[in-house]
Design a protein around this motif. Sequence first.
Motif, PDB file in Angstrom:
ATOM      1  N   TYR A   1       0.854  -1.203   0.000  1.00  0.00           N
ATOM      2  CA  TYR A   1       0.000   0.000   0.000  1.00  0.00           C
ATOM      3  C   TYR A   1       0.891   1.255   0.000  1.00  0.00           C
ATOM      4  N   PRO A   2       1.522   1.583  -1.131  1.00  0.00           N
ATOM      5  CA  PRO A   2       2.451   2.720  -1.134  1.00  0.00           C
ATOM      6  C   PRO A   2       1.758   4.092  -1.134  1.00  0.00           C
ATOM      7  N   ASP A   3       0.438   4.116  -1.320  1.00  0.00           N
ATOM      8  CA  ASP A   3      -0.275   5.384  -1.503  1.00  0.00           C
ATOM      9  C   ASP A   3      -0.847   5.900  -0.179  1.00  0.00           C
ATOM     10  N   GLN A   4      -1.512   7.044  -0.258  1.00  0.00           N
ATOM     11  CA  GLN A   4      -2.130   7.579   0.965  1.00  0.00           C
ATOM     12  C   GLN A   4      -3.570   7.080   1.046  1.00  0.00           C
ATOM     13  N   PHE A   5      -3.856   6.361   2.114  1.00  0.00           N
ATOM     14  CA  PHE A   5      -5.196   5.795   2.336  1.00  0.00           C
ATOM     15  C   PHE A   5      -5.897   6.627   3.408  1.00  0.00           C
ATOM     16  N   PHE A   6      -7.150   6.960   3.131  1.00  0.00           N
ATOM     17  CA  PHE A   6      -7.866   7.937   3.948  1.00  0.00           C
ATOM     18  C   PHE A   6      -7.929   7.567   5.429  1.00  0.00           C
ATOM     19  N   TRP A   7      -8.507   6.417   5.758  1.00  0.00           N
ATOM     20  CA  TRP A   7      -8.693   6.172   7.200  1.00  0.00           C
ATOM     21  C   TRP A   7      -7.412   5.677   7.842  1.00  0.00           C
ATOM     22  N   ASP A   8      -6.520   5.058   7.043  1.00  0.00           N
ATOM     23  CA  ASP A   8      -5.206   4.706   7.587  1.00  0.00           C
ATOM     24  C   ASP A   8      -4.490   5.973   8.033  1.00  0.00           C
ATOM     25  N   SER A   9      -4.600   7.025   7.198  1.00  0.00           N
ATOM     26  CA  SER A   9      -3.937   8.289   7.534  1.00  0.00           C
ATOM     27  C   SER A   9      -4.479   8.866   8.832  1.00  0.00           C
ATOM     28  N   CYS A  10      -5.770   8.688   9.062  1.00  0.00           N
ATOM     29  CA  CYS A  10      -6.352   9.179  10.324  1.00  0.00           C
ATOM     30  C   CYS A  10      -5.655   8.496  11.508  1.00  0.00           C
ATOM     31  N   PHE A  11      -5.439   7.182  11.395  1.00  0.00           N
ATOM     32  CA  PHE A  11      -4.784   6.468  12.504  1.00  0.00           C
ATOM     33  C   PHE A  11      -3.297   6.799  12.587  1.00  0.00           C
ATOM     34  N   HIS A  12      -2.668   6.967  11.422  1.00  0.00           N
ATOM     35  CA  HIS A  12      -1.258   7.391  11.462  1.00  0.00           C
ATOM     36  C   HIS A  12      -1.130   8.719  12.205  1.00  0.00           C
ATOM     37  N   ALA A  13      -2.072   9.631  11.907  1.00  0.00           N
ATOM     38  CA  ALA A  13      -1.997  10.957  12.543  1.00  0.00           C
ATOM     39  C   ALA A  13      -2.193  10.843  14.053  1.00  0.00           C
ATOM     40  N   LEU A  14      -3.087   9.959  14.475  1.00  0.00           N
ATOM     41  CA  LEU A  14      -3.270   9.785  15.925  1.00  0.00           C
ATOM     42  C   LEU A  14      -1.976   9.278  16.555  1.00  0.00           C
ATOM     43  N   ALA A  15      -1.336   8.319  15.903  1.00  0.00           N
ATOM     44  CA  ALA A  15      -0.070   7.797  16.441  1.00  0.00           C
ATOM     45  C   ALA A  15       0.999   8.889  16.434  1.00  0.00           C
ATOM     46  N   TRP A  16       1.119   9.599  15.301  1.00  0.00           N
ATOM     47  CA  TRP A  16       2.115  10.675  15.216  1.00  0.00           C
ATOM     48  C   TRP A  16       1.858  11.750  16.260  1.00  0.00           C
ATOM     49  N   SER A  17       0.573  11.992  16.570  1.00  0.00           N
ATOM     50  CA  SER A  17       0.264  13.095  17.501  1.00  0.00           C
ATOM     51  C   SER A  17       0.877  12.831  18.879  1.00  0.00           C
ATOM     52  N   ARG A  18       1.155  11.562  19.188  1.00  0.00           N
ATOM     53  CA  ARG A  18       1.782  11.218  20.474  1.00  0.00           C
ATOM     54  C   ARG A  18       3.297  11.250  20.388  1.00  0.00           C
ATOM     55  N   LEU A  19       3.826  11.258  19.154  1.00  0.00           N
ATOM     56  CA  LEU A  19       5.273  11.153  18.989  1.00  0.00           C
ATOM     57  C   LEU A  19       5.877  12.441  18.423  1.00  0.00           C
ATOM     58  N   ASP A  20       5.137  13.053  17.494  1.00  0.00           N
ATOM     59  CA  ASP A  20       5.634  14.238  16.811  1.00  0.00           C
ATOM     60  C   ASP A  20       4.430  14.936  16.171  1.00  0.00           C
ATOM     61  N   PRO A  21       3.742  15.814  16.910  1.00  0.00           N
ATOM     62  CA  PRO A  21       2.502  16.424  16.408  1.00  0.00           C
ATOM     63  C   PRO A  21       2.657  17.142  15.067  1.00  0.00           C
ATOM     64  N   ARG A  22       3.866  17.632  14.748  1.00  0.00           N
ATOM     65  CA  ARG A  22       4.013  18.326  13.446  1.00  0.00           C
ATOM     66  C   ARG A  22       3.818  17.356  12.293  1.00  0.00           C
ATOM     67  N   ARG A  23       4.287  16.126  12.475  1.00  0.00           N
ATOM     68  CA  ARG A  23       4.060  15.123  11.425  1.00  0.00           C
ATOM     69  C   ARG A  23       2.575  14.791  11.318  1.00  0.00           C
ATOM     70  N   ALA A  24       1.911  14.736  12.474  1.00  0.00           N
ATOM     71  CA  ALA A  24       0.464  14.448  12.454  1.00  0.00           C
ATOM     72  C   ALA A  24      -0.244  15.513  11.627  1.00  0.00           C
ATOM     73  N   MET A  25       0.155  16.775  11.821  1.00  0.00           N
ATOM     74  CA  MET A  25      -0.484  17.866  11.074  1.00  0.00           C
ATOM     75  C   MET A  25      -0.187  17.738   9.580  1.00  0.00           C
ATOM     76  N   ARG A  26       1.041  17.372   9.262  1.00  0.00           N
ATOM     77  CA  ARG A  26       1.382  17.230   7.830  1.00  0.00           C
ATOM     78  C   ARG A  26       0.586  16.104   7.186  1.00  0.00           C
ATOM     79  N   GLU A  27       0.455  15.021   7.923  1.00  0.00           N
ATOM     80  CA  GLU A  27      -0.300  13.865   7.391  1.00  0.00           C
ATOM     81  C   GLU A  27      -1.731  14.291   7.046  1.00  0.00           C
ATOM     82  N   LEU A  28      -2.363  15.026   7.958  1.00  0.00           N
ATOM     83  CA  LEU A  28      -3.752  15.432   7.731  1.00  0.00           C
ATOM     84  C   LEU A  28      -3.848  16.515   6.662  1.00  0.00           C
ATOM     85  N   ARG A  29      -2.874  17.414   6.656  1.00  0.00           N
ATOM     86  CA  ARG A  29      -2.887  18.460   5.609  1.00  0.00           C
ATOM     87  C   ARG A  29      -2.786  17.833   4.224  1.00  0.00           C
ATOM     88  N   SER A  30      -2.054  16.723   4.113  1.00  0.00           N
ATOM     89  CA  SER A  30      -1.961  16.060   2.809  1.00  0.00           C
ATOM     90  C   SER A  30      -3.312  15.536   2.364  1.00  0.00           C
TER      91      SER A  30
END
Length: 417
Positions: free
Chosen positions: A40-69
């Motif tokens: 799955y090399p592409d950006q998947f909608f609900w996967d990205s939601c979960f990635h952002a939740l995980a990133w928000s605990r580790l590096d919130p700036r990445r979480a924001m970038r993920e959602l902005r994409s």
Amino acid sequence: MTRYADIFASARTVLERNWREGRNDCDLEFGYTCPDAEKYPDQFFWDSCFHALAWSRLDPRRAMRELRSLVAAQQPSGLIGHTTFWHGPCRLARAFTYNILERTAFQTSTIQPPLLAYVWAEVADRAGDGRFADEGRIALTRYHEYLDRERADEDGLIGILQPDESGLDATPAYDAPLGWRSHPKIGFLALQRFNRRRQYDYRRVVADGGFHATDVLVNSAWVLGWEGLARLGHPRAARRAEQLTESVVKRLFDPATGFFYAEGPDGERLNVSTWAGLAPLAIDHLPIHVCRRVIDEHLLNPERFWLSYPVPSTAATEPAFVPGNSRYLWIDRYWRGPTWLFSTWFILRGLLRLGREADAAHLVDRTASLVRDSGFREYFNPLTGEGMGARAFGTSTALVECAALADEALGEHRVVA
Ligand code: GLC
């Protein structure tokens, strides 16, 4: 110090490895986590939601970038599709089975569970960034208006035109109405052809007698989306979330069995118990008596969902339940038994809200033991814990968010039942 420090560290490695960033041909900037580099090399909608939740605990700036994409990929209509192909057209091998209008499409024309506004609000809170919240409110109001216009019934619930729009591609929930057209039988291609010819336009598909359904998971995510939009400052969203919560209960909850079921094309209740029937537990204002019935009569039933490694995607009492790899010919059929970690978050929230602390701790600890034993696999056998599918599966880092929620609610030094 959290008891899940090892999970946080290994999740970070997977998320870093799966991170993709750059600019596409139209000079749009992207930064997202792919669920798996190969599969799955592409950006998947609900996967990205979960990635952002995980990133928000580790590096919130990445979480924001993920959602902005995700919103950078929003179409003029307001749609944000299931999959976005940032690196050029989708692979030829997938072009036949992806819901695209033409080979060079930038995005699929179908949806996935519309969780985004909820996740946006969580990330905005954690990042403490009001400007980010404003950005989200504007883009996601357009997204919600799109879904309202294109998908909603009179009671506000939204419909799907293919099971993969629910995120649960081959769920047995739709075996009965689909028959030979269920994924991945040959008729699935006919179903897609029917929908593609109608430009994946839900209203046309319904008018022309095509398959459609009112899915429990999609509508739970829809309510959560409105709850999120309310937190982002949309003036009417809280009221909308309340009304939708009532509609979900009225239309999809079966008082006789105490469980939620999808509704099929003829308005029929599809009595197959899958984890989607547990997803409404995540809704903030789901009536407590309904939560109790779902939890006590179904979730905690060791014959149905409370297996060694909860929560299986299909109840173990269903004839369709297969705990290992379910295949039709050589093709995998997903969501027919194994445990995926997307579901843990929905269910954990319900347990925590009801104060079921020991059960919440058990759920997170069993899930953590899956990952400690086998790594961030795509899905797991709920009886044996064996890991299956992709090996460094980004979306399974949703466990980070679950572990953090458990730490916050239960304390880091609790004794587990
Ligand atoms: C599978 C899942 C879907 C997910 C995708 C990427 O198709 O069924 O829910 O979004 O993989 O992980």
